[in-house]
Design a protein around this motif. Structure first.
Motif, PDB file in Angstrom:
ATOM      1  N   ALA A 166      42.771  40.840  27.382  1.00  0.00           N
ATOM      2  CA  ALA A 166      42.298  41.032  28.753  1.00  0.00           C
ATOM      3  C   ALA A 166      42.792  39.946  29.708  1.00  0.00           C
ATOM      4  O   ALA A 166      42.593  40.058  30.923  1.00  0.00           O
ATOM      5  CB  ALA A 166      40.772  41.080  28.772  1.00  0.00           C
ATOM      6  N   GLY A 167      43.383  38.887  29.177  1.00  0.00           N
ATOM      7  CA  GLY A 167      43.852  37.799  30.027  1.00  0.00           C
ATOM      8  C   GLY A 167      42.812  36.748  30.332  1.00  0.00           C
ATOM      9  O   GLY A 167      43.050  35.845  31.141  1.00  0.00           O
ATOM     10  N   PHE A 168      41.640  36.830  29.681  1.00  0.00           N
ATOM     11  CA  PHE A 168      40.588  35.868  29.982  1.00  0.00           C
ATOM     12  C   PHE A 168      40.893  34.501  29.382  1.00  0.00           C
ATOM     13  O   PHE A 168      40.345  33.482  29.821  1.00  0.00           O
ATOM     14  CB  PHE A 168      39.236  36.378  29.469  1.00  0.00           C
ATOM     15  CG  PHE A 168      38.049  35.774  30.158  1.00  0.00           C
ATOM     16  CD1 PHE A 168      37.539  36.338  31.312  1.00  0.00           C
ATOM     17  CD2 PHE A 168      37.450  34.626  29.669  1.00  0.00           C
ATOM     18  CE1 PHE A 168      36.444  35.777  31.954  1.00  0.00           C
ATOM     19  CE2 PHE A 168      36.350  34.055  30.304  1.00  0.00           C
ATOM     20  CZ  PHE A 168      35.853  34.633  31.454  1.00  0.00           C
ATOM     21  N   ASP A 169      41.787  34.448  28.376  1.00  0.00           N
ATOM     22  CA  ASP A 169      42.169  33.150  27.834  1.00  0.00           C
ATOM     23  C   ASP A 169      42.863  32.303  28.899  1.00  0.00           C
ATOM     24  O   ASP A 169      42.689  31.084  28.959  1.00  0.00           O
ATOM     25  CB  ASP A 169      43.047  33.319  26.599  1.00  0.00           C
ATOM     26  CG  ASP A 169      44.333  34.088  26.894  1.00  0.00           C
ATOM     27  OD1 ASP A 169      44.340  34.891  27.845  1.00  0.00           O
ATOM     28  OD2 ASP A 169      45.315  33.884  26.155  1.00  0.00           O
ATOM     29  N   ALA A 170      43.641  32.960  29.766  1.00  0.00           N
ATOM     30  CA  ALA A 170      44.290  32.240  30.869  1.00  0.00           C
ATOM     31  C   ALA A 170      43.254  31.715  31.860  1.00  0.00           C
ATOM     32  O   ALA A 170      43.409  30.615  32.418  1.00  0.00           O
ATOM     33  CB  ALA A 170      45.291  33.144  31.574  1.00  0.00           C
ATOM     34  N   GLU A 171      42.188  32.498  32.095  1.00  0.00           N
ATOM     35  CA  GLU A 171      41.115  32.027  32.977  1.00  0.00           C
ATOM     36  C   GLU A 171      40.462  30.776  32.404  1.00  0.00           C
ATOM     37  O   GLU A 171      40.197  29.805  33.116  1.00  0.00           O
ATOM     38  CB  GLU A 171      40.072  33.139  33.154  1.00  0.00           C
ATOM     39  CG  GLU A 171      40.545  34.331  33.953  1.00  0.00           C
ATOM     40  CD  GLU A 171      40.717  34.011  35.423  1.00  0.00           C
ATOM     41  OE1 GLU A 171      39.947  33.188  35.953  1.00  0.00           O
ATOM     42  OE2 GLU A 171      41.639  34.587  36.044  1.00  0.00           O
ATOM     43  N   LEU A 172      40.190  30.791  31.093  1.00  0.00           N
ATOM     44  CA  LEU A 172      39.573  29.631  30.456  1.00  0.00           C
ATOM     45  C   LEU A 172      40.510  28.432  30.465  1.00  0.00           C
ATOM     46  O   LEU A 172      40.080  27.294  30.675  1.00  0.00           O
ATOM     47  CB  LEU A 172      39.182  29.973  29.016  1.00  0.00           C
ATOM     48  CG  LEU A 172      37.958  30.867  28.832  1.00  0.00           C
ATOM     49  CD1 LEU A 172      37.804  31.264  27.370  1.00  0.00           C
ATOM     50  CD2 LEU A 172      36.691  30.152  29.309  1.00  0.00           C
ATOM     51  N   ALA A 173      41.787  28.684  30.241  1.00  0.00           N
ATOM     52  CA  ALA A 173      42.751  27.589  30.209  1.00  0.00           C
ATOM     53  C   ALA A 173      42.884  26.911  31.566  1.00  0.00           C
ATOM     54  O   ALA A 173      43.083  25.694  31.651  1.00  0.00           O
ATOM     55  CB  ALA A 173      44.105  28.114  29.744  1.00  0.00           C
ATOM     56  N   ALA A 174      42.752  27.687  32.639  1.00  0.00           N
ATOM     57  CA  ALA A 174      42.943  27.145  33.992  1.00  0.00           C
ATOM     58  C   ALA A 174      41.659  26.596  34.601  1.00  0.00           C
ATOM     59  O   ALA A 174      41.714  25.878  35.608  1.00  0.00           O
ATOM     60  CB  ALA A 174      43.516  28.236  34.906  1.00  0.00           C
TER      61      ALA A 174
END
Length: 495
Positions: A325-333
């Motif tokens: 879902a791309g939420f890993d990028a949200e957490l990373a940023a």
């Protein structure tokens, strides 16, 4: 032998747990030696408690509702409070926990073929021990007490009512509509011997003028011969929820108060597909000014001031869903305070090894989100234990000092790949604004809760509102609902 009242329902999520907890605290306030019981529960919200009966284990798991009800009753919970716990894992399969110990993973049909007799025997033995040691047992049912397809193997309702010789208090939720039809239909469909045990009906979640219901109540009482002994207003006391049915829809927010918007913060919580032990967030949602937002994995963290990544029944599958879902990028940023709890801690690390243990085929290594320099290795061993640690805070928990208590329920060992701080025990880790821990119940510790909320306000650049730290507990609020709106003496006349 104790007097037993079974708080049963016309359906799921009608308020049984609240009525049972309120009844436990109300009776305890009257000096009654009371204890909770639920023969069989289905929930991924569990607590570690002392093991009871003939077992070599020191600790075991029970559902959160019975843990909460034991607190309300002012008694120490053991595995006897919830001898059979089913923890859904997805795809129609559940982990089976009997007398606090995980004994297998099976689909529903196999559970009844393989474990039913063992489960029933364990439930009755647990009840007998509790009934011998207490004056009143407040038992909680599950779902509806009148399911024709389940009545021959309904451990939480039918079997409990029979082996406990219980009076039944039937709970119906009027907010959904159809409450009176549900009451009549339930009494009609329940086995005759169970229907005869119903001593009264409680209608919950009512809004408005109580007298409006009088004509319907009179007709139901005339049709069934069962009195309506209470109409409880819609007033959530804030008890920890048992299952995710109680959570708001995707993107919804829990936590309401009169704090002005400029003094509020939002804690974002990814709504993982296999979310478990989300009751870890309940203490935060009760802090004035703090809103807990359960976010779909397609959401952004732009409006969040802090993040808690909760536990999960299957870390790897939820990690893969989060990444897809791309939420890993949200957490990373995200640059605000982040805390990962149990499975949430594991997926915040660099990688997970032995992933095949969680049903992921031939995968041996799965890359994590990479916010913590740790690595988790899975095994078949499961740790279940209540713990107390002397700690010193770090990262987003920099204000924590002294001792903290909670419980661990997890598989896998996590080791640091580089030096890290240990804010919440030897298996925890913290760097800068991110912390991970296996400690469930962490935010029930005032020091941990206050440190994290302070970090959220500092990150948001907002001022915290004043609040009353001596406000009444959720147990007291539930007891007030029972005391003020339910005729308890009609169900328990000799106390």
């Amino acid at each position: 032998m104790a007097h037993t009242v079974l708080v049963a329902g016309t359906a799921s999520h009608v308020g049984k747990s609240t009525v049972a907890a309120g009844l436990c605290r109300y009776l305890a306030d009257r000096g009654v030696d009371v204890t909770p019981f639920k023969g069989q529960n289905m929930s991924n919200n569990a607590r570690a408690v002392l093991a009871a009966g003939d077992t070599d284990a020191d600790w075991g798991e029970i559902g959160v509702s019975q843990y909460v009800q034991a607190q309300a009753a002012r008694t120490t919970p053991t595995t006897d409070a919830n001898p059979v716990l089913l923890k859904p894992r997805g795809d129609g399969e559940s982990q089976v926990v009997i007398r606090g110990e995980a004994v297998g993973h099976v689909p529903a049909a196999e559970y009844y073929d393989t474990y039913w007799e063992r489960a029933r025997d364990a439930a009755e033995a647990s009840y007998r021990r509790l009934a011998a040691d207490h004056d009143v047992v407040v038992a909680e049912g599950a779902g509806s007490i009148a399911e024709p397809n389940l009545r021959h193997r309904d451990l939480a309702n039918v079997e409990t009512a029979r082996f406990a010789d219980a009076e039944v208090l039937l709970v119906a939720d009027i907010e959904r509509g159809g409450a009176f039809a549900s009451i009549v239909g339930t009494l009609e469909l329940a086995p005759d011997d169970i229907a005869e045990r119903v001593a009264g009906v409680v209608i919950t979640k009512f809004r408005g003028d109580r007298s409006i219901l009088d004509p319907a109540i009179e007709e139901v009482e005339e049709r069934t011969g069962v009195p309506v002994v209470g109409v409880v207003p819609h007033d959530d006391p804030g008890l920890p929820a048992e299952d995710s049915v109680s959570l708001p829809d995707d993107g919804g927010v829990r936590g309401e108060d009169d704090v002005p918007p400029e003094q509020t913060v939002t804690v974002g919580v990814p709504r993982l597909p296999r979310l478990s032990n989300f009751t870890d967030l309940e203490p935060l949602a009760r802090v004035p000014g703090v809103s807990v937002a359960y976010l779909p994995l397609s959401a952004s963290l732009a409006d969040a001031d802090a993040v808690v990544v909760p536990g999960t029944k299957n870390t790897v599958d939820d990690l893969l869903a989060l990444r897809e879902a791309g939420f890993d990028a949200e957490l990373a940023a995200f640059d605000g305070p982040v805390v990962g709890v149990c499975g949430g801690y594991q997926l915040l690390g660099e990688r997970i090894r032995g992933a095949h243990v969680e049903g992921t085929g031939d995968r041996q290594v799965v890359e994590g989100v990479g916010r913590l320099p740790v690595e988790t290795t899975f095994s078949t061993d499961k740790r279940v234990e209540a713990v107390t640690w002397d700690v010193s805070g770090a990262g987003p928990l920099a204000g924590v000092d002294g001792s903290v208590s909670g419980y661990e329920i997890h598989m896998g060992d996590t080791r640091a790949l580089t030096p890290v701080d240990r804010p919440l025990g030897p298996d925890s880790a913290a760097v800068e604004t991110v912390a991970g821990t296996y400690l469930h119940g962490l935010f029930e510790n005032p020091g941990v809760r206050e440190a994290f909320v302070d970090a959220a306000y500092d990150s948001a650049g907002r001022e915290r509102p004043d609040f009353d730290p001596d406000a009444r507990t959720p147990f007291d609020a539930a007891a007030a609902l029972v005391r003020d709106y339910v005729d308890v003496d009609a169900v328990l006349p000799n106390l």
